[in-house]
Design a protein around this motif. Structure first.
Motif, mmCIF file in Angstrom:
data_model
loop_
_atom_site.group_PDB
_atom_site.id
_atom_site.type_symbol
_atom_site.label_atom_id
_atom_site.label_comp_id
_atom_site.label_asym_id
_atom_site.label_seq_id
_atom_site.Cartn_x
_atom_site.Cartn_y
_atom_site.Cartn_z
ATOM 1 N N ARG A 89 0.829 -1.215 0.000
ATOM 2 C CA ARG A 89 0.000 0.000 0.000
ATOM 3 C C ARG A 89 0.866 1.268 0.000
ATOM 4 N NH1 ARG A 89 -3.624 -3.367 2.962
ATOM 5 N NH2 ARG A 89 -2.591 -2.975 4.969
ATOM 6 N N ILE A 90 1.969 1.224 0.748
ATOM 7 C CA ILE A 90 2.859 2.392 0.810
ATOM 8 C C ILE A 90 3.500 2.640 -0.554
ATOM 9 C CG2 ILE A 90 5.040 3.229 1.790
ATOM 10 C CD1 ILE A 90 4.164 1.745 4.412
ATOM 11 N N ILE A 91 3.965 1.571 -1.207
ATOM 12 C CA ILE A 91 4.609 1.723 -2.520
ATOM 13 C C ILE A 91 3.608 2.234 -3.559
ATOM 14 C CG2 ILE A 91 5.690 0.442 -4.423
ATOM 15 C CD1 ILE A 91 7.054 -1.307 -2.276
ATOM 16 N N GLU A 92 2.381 1.751 -3.501
ATOM 17 C CA GLU A 92 1.344 2.227 -4.421
ATOM 18 C C GLU A 92 1.011 3.702 -4.185
ATOM 19 O OE1 GLU A 92 -2.097 -0.247 -4.100
ATOM 20 O OE2 GLU A 92 -1.002 -2.066 -4.645
ATOM 21 N N ARG A 93 1.054 4.106 -2.925
ATOM 22 C CA ARG A 93 0.658 5.481 -2.556
ATOM 23 C C ARG A 93 1.704 6.517 -2.957
ATOM 24 N NH1 ARG A 93 0.601 5.455 3.429
ATOM 25 N NH2 ARG A 93 2.726 6.219 3.260
ATOM 26 N N VAL A 96 7.328 8.389 -5.787
ATOM 27 C CA VAL A 96 8.752 8.035 -5.849
ATOM 28 C C VAL A 96 9.132 7.415 -4.497
ATOM 29 C CG1 VAL A 96 11.093 8.831 -6.400
ATOM 30 C CG2 VAL A 96 9.118 10.041 -7.345
ATOM 31 N N PRO A 97 8.873 6.106 -4.322
ATOM 32 C CA PRO A 97 9.118 5.479 -3.021
ATOM 33 C C PRO A 97 10.575 5.596 -2.571
ATOM 34 C CG PRO A 97 7.837 4.027 -4.441
ATOM 35 C CD PRO A 97 8.319 5.160 -5.298
ATOM 36 N N PHE A 98 10.749 5.796 -1.275
ATOM 37 C CA PHE A 98 12.063 5.906 -0.635
ATOM 38 C C PHE A 98 12.022 4.965 0.573
ATOM 39 C CE2 PHE A 98 15.073 9.252 1.513
ATOM 40 C CZ PHE A 98 16.124 8.359 1.462
ATOM 41 N N LEU A 99 12.751 3.836 0.463
ATOM 42 C CA LEU A 99 12.663 2.781 1.474
ATOM 43 C C LEU A 99 14.040 2.500 2.070
ATOM 44 C CD1 LEU A 99 10.494 0.311 -0.658
ATOM 45 C CD2 LEU A 99 9.650 1.997 1.005
ATOM 46 N N LEU A 100 14.048 2.080 3.325
ATOM 47 C CA LEU A 100 15.277 1.634 3.986
ATOM 48 C C LEU A 100 15.084 0.187 4.416
ATOM 49 C CD1 LEU A 100 18.052 2.047 5.372
ATOM 50 C CD2 LEU A 100 16.802 2.912 7.374
ATOM 51 N N VAL A 101 16.030 -0.671 4.049
ATOM 52 C CA VAL A 101 15.992 -2.087 4.407
ATOM 53 C C VAL A 101 17.159 -2.373 5.347
ATOM 54 C CG1 VAL A 101 16.021 -4.451 3.526
ATOM 55 C CG2 VAL A 101 15.018 -2.625 2.134
ATOM 56 N N LEU A 102 16.866 -2.927 6.519
ATOM 57 C CA LEU A 102 17.904 -3.285 7.483
ATOM 58 C C LEU A 102 17.980 -4.804 7.565
ATOM 59 C CD1 LEU A 102 17.007 -0.685 10.269
ATOM 60 C CD2 LEU A 102 18.751 -0.466 8.477
ATOM 61 N N LYS A 168 9.856 -5.488 -8.778
ATOM 62 C CA LYS A 168 8.772 -5.592 -9.769
ATOM 63 C C LYS A 168 7.916 -4.330 -9.773
ATOM 64 C CE LYS A 168 8.223 -10.638 -9.547
ATOM 65 N NZ LYS A 168 7.374 -11.729 -9.008
ATOM 66 N N ALA A 169 7.855 -3.654 -8.630
ATOM 67 C CA ALA A 169 7.072 -2.420 -8.523
ATOM 68 C C ALA A 169 7.854 -1.207 -9.017
ATOM 69 C CB ALA A 169 6.631 -2.200 -7.071
ATOM 70 N N GLY A 170 9.057 -1.430 -9.529
ATOM 71 C CA GLY A 170 9.838 -0.339 -10.121
ATOM 72 C C GLY A 170 10.790 0.349 -9.163
ATOM 73 N N VAL A 171 11.070 -0.289 -8.032
ATOM 74 C CA VAL A 171 11.994 0.300 -7.053
ATOM 75 C C VAL A 171 13.398 -0.276 -7.267
ATOM 76 C CG1 VAL A 171 12.507 0.555 -4.590
ATOM 77 C CG2 VAL A 171 10.125 0.624 -5.382
#
Length: 246
Positions: A89-93, A96-102, A168-171
């Motif tokens: 839902r966050i990626i769809e919203r 230009v998604p900005f994510l941090l993966v730990l 797949k969502a373009g990130v």
């Protein structure tokens, strides 16, 4: 009895009382402390019908195993746990998604510091594996200074699969590794992006590394071979912020 947890610290409890007051069961406040922020929190709690007890310092220290509680501790219900569906839902919203993966950060102080920096940098969500990763605790909330109650922390069952899904969502998935050939200042980091940081000491797991689109490193000019993960996260996030605002 339903599961409960201890929260403490002025910033953390201010964030909870403003966003999720229904989580708070009871406040324990240092007796005799005259502090404007503390008084404001107590008054807000009472308006929500939350019980307040005034205690000696030792009582508060014992509840949080001697952590720095700033004169206020709360017995609370755990916050909502977010999962892969919330991430979708966050990626769809976000345009230009900005994510941090730990990937396997197990120290609660490091997780708290990463959440605080991620919130400041405008990250939309922080992703961690369910296993072998620090969880939101009172220590994490205290170190995060309110960010733990604001920024979505997504716990995923299979991190490699999640990285595939966000690709797949373009990130664009960018991992940090000491052996990377290019440093962060040579990389293009201004589109939809997920920054992957490895665990303390060990770095990213092999499978995580294999699911990255690109590997980058921080230039290290001194005799120290690496930075603390929360410090390195801050440096990397703000280079992404700089490039996103050009």
């Amino acid at each position: 009895m339903a599961q409960q947890e201890w929260l403490y610290g002025l910033h953390a409890l201010q964030a909870v009382i403003e966003r999720e007051p229904e989580r708070l069961i009871e406040l324990y406040v240092l007796k005799g402390r005259d502090d404007e922020r503390l008084t404001k929190l107590v008054n807000q709690a009472r308006r929500f019908g939350i019980a307040v007890q005034f205690c000696q310092r030792k009582t508060l220290d014992d509840k949080v195993a001697g952590e720095q509680h700033q004169g206020i501790v709360a017995r609370a219900k755990p916050g909502k746990q977010l999962n892969e569906q919330d991430l979708d839902r966050i990626i769809e919203r976000e345009s230009v998604p900005f994510l941090l993966v730990l990937d396997g950060v197990t120290d609660p102080h490091n997780l708290g510091a990463c959440l605080r920096t991620a919130d400041a940098a405008g990250v939309h969500a922080v992703i961690v594996p369910k296993d072998k990763s620090a969880k939101i605790t009172g220590t994490v909330s205290k170190v995060a200074c309110g960010a733990a109650e604001v920024i979505p922390l997504i716990q995923v069952t299979n991190l490699a699969r999640t990285l595939t899904e966000i690709q797949k969502a373009g990130v664009w998935v960018v991992g940090t590794a000491g052996e990377a050939e290019q440093d962060i200042y040579q990389a293009k980091l201004n589109g939809p992006i997920a920054l992957v940081m490895g665990a303390e000491g060990k770095g990213m797991r092999r499978l995580t590394r294999e699911h990255c689109d690109e590997l980058i490193k921080l230039p290290m000019a001194g005799s120290v071979s690496s930075l603390n993960v929360s410090v390195a996260t801050g440096v990397c996030l703000y280079e992404i912020v700089r490039q996103r605002t050009l």
